[in-house]
Enzyme design. Structure first.
Site, PDB file in Angstrom:
ATOM      1  N   HIS A  66       0.820  -1.209   0.000  1.00  0.00           N
ATOM      2  CA  HIS A  66       0.000   0.000   0.000  1.00  0.00           C
ATOM      3  C   HIS A  66       0.853   1.257   0.000  1.00  0.00           C
ATOM      4  CE1 HIS A  66       0.757   1.186   4.175  1.00  0.00           C
ATOM      5  NE2 HIS A  66       0.680  -0.105   4.476  1.00  0.00           N
ATOM      6  N   GLU A 106      -3.452  -6.106   7.403  1.00  0.00           N
ATOM      7  CA  GLU A 106      -2.243  -6.140   8.223  1.00  0.00           C
ATOM      8  C   GLU A 106      -2.482  -6.922   9.516  1.00  0.00           C
ATOM      9  OE1 GLU A 106       0.787  -6.429   8.820  1.00  0.00           O
ATOM     10  OE2 GLU A 106       1.536  -4.465   8.210  1.00  0.00           O
TER      11      GLU A 106
END
Length: 201
Positions: A40, A78
């Protein structure tokens, strides 16, 4: 960054190149799924070296330049870092020294209080990627995800290589998947396309 991995399926047939910077690419077999994994874009917390975990941190200006994400897949988010989420590295080391030591450890079985182990991340994200690969053989799928997921992918594809090399925000890695036991890392953490962005982590 929103707390889920983002996925976009390319409408064109899967193409593969060992060096993702090359303009030309070669069609791959119909029994292989090419998964392009992008870390990201940058957030302020990345820049400040804060432990992000599942916190919903928005991309900063550099991050918005680095990525454009779509469909959400929560199994590729995550690691939940529990008590450490939102703390800077120095704050975590001072406030929770043992928990921080466990978090930074290369052991995958250590649970962060209020969070999860790296093994749990590994299980959920590799299972998810395997399902994506089985569903999209002969196609290219682009996924945008986080650092611990990258480390899990590397561990699954390159189990004999030890810890994964560093993955920069906005970098691209290419994985070929042809079956449960057939994961091949074609390229890792290429970030040459980021030359136009500001300073990176």
């Amino acid at each position: 960054m929103e707390d889920a991995m983002h996925i976009v399926k390319s409408a064109e047939p899967a193409m593969s190149c060992v060096d993702p910077r090359e303009a030309q690419s070669v069609p791959i077999r119909a029994d292989i799924a090419e998964i392009v994994v992008v870390r990201h874009g940058q957030t302020d917390w990345n820049f400040e070296h804060r432990i992000q975990g599942h916190s919903n941190v928005q991309l900063n200006e550099v991050g918005r330049q680095q990525t454009n994400a779509v469909i959400k897949e929560p199994d590729l988010r995550e690691q939940n870092t529990g008590k450490l989420q939102g703390l800077s590295v120095s704050e975590a080391a001072n406030v929770y020294p043992q928990i921080f030591k466990d978090f930074r450890s290369r052991r995958w079985d250590l649970e962060i209080p209020g969070g999860e182990t790296k093994d749990q991340v590994y299980q959920r994200c590799t299972t998810c990627l395997q399902n994506i690969g089985l569903k999209h053989k002969g196609e290219r799928v682009i996924v945008v995800t986080h650092g611990t997921v990258f480390r899990s992918i590397y561990r699954r594809a390159c189990p004999k290589d030890g810890p994964a090399p560093k993955v920069q925000n906005g970098s691209v890695s290419i994985l070929h998947f042809s079956g449960e036991d057939k994961w091949v890392m074609k390229s890792w953490s290429d970030h040459s396309h980021l030359n136009q962005t500001e300073d990176k982590l």
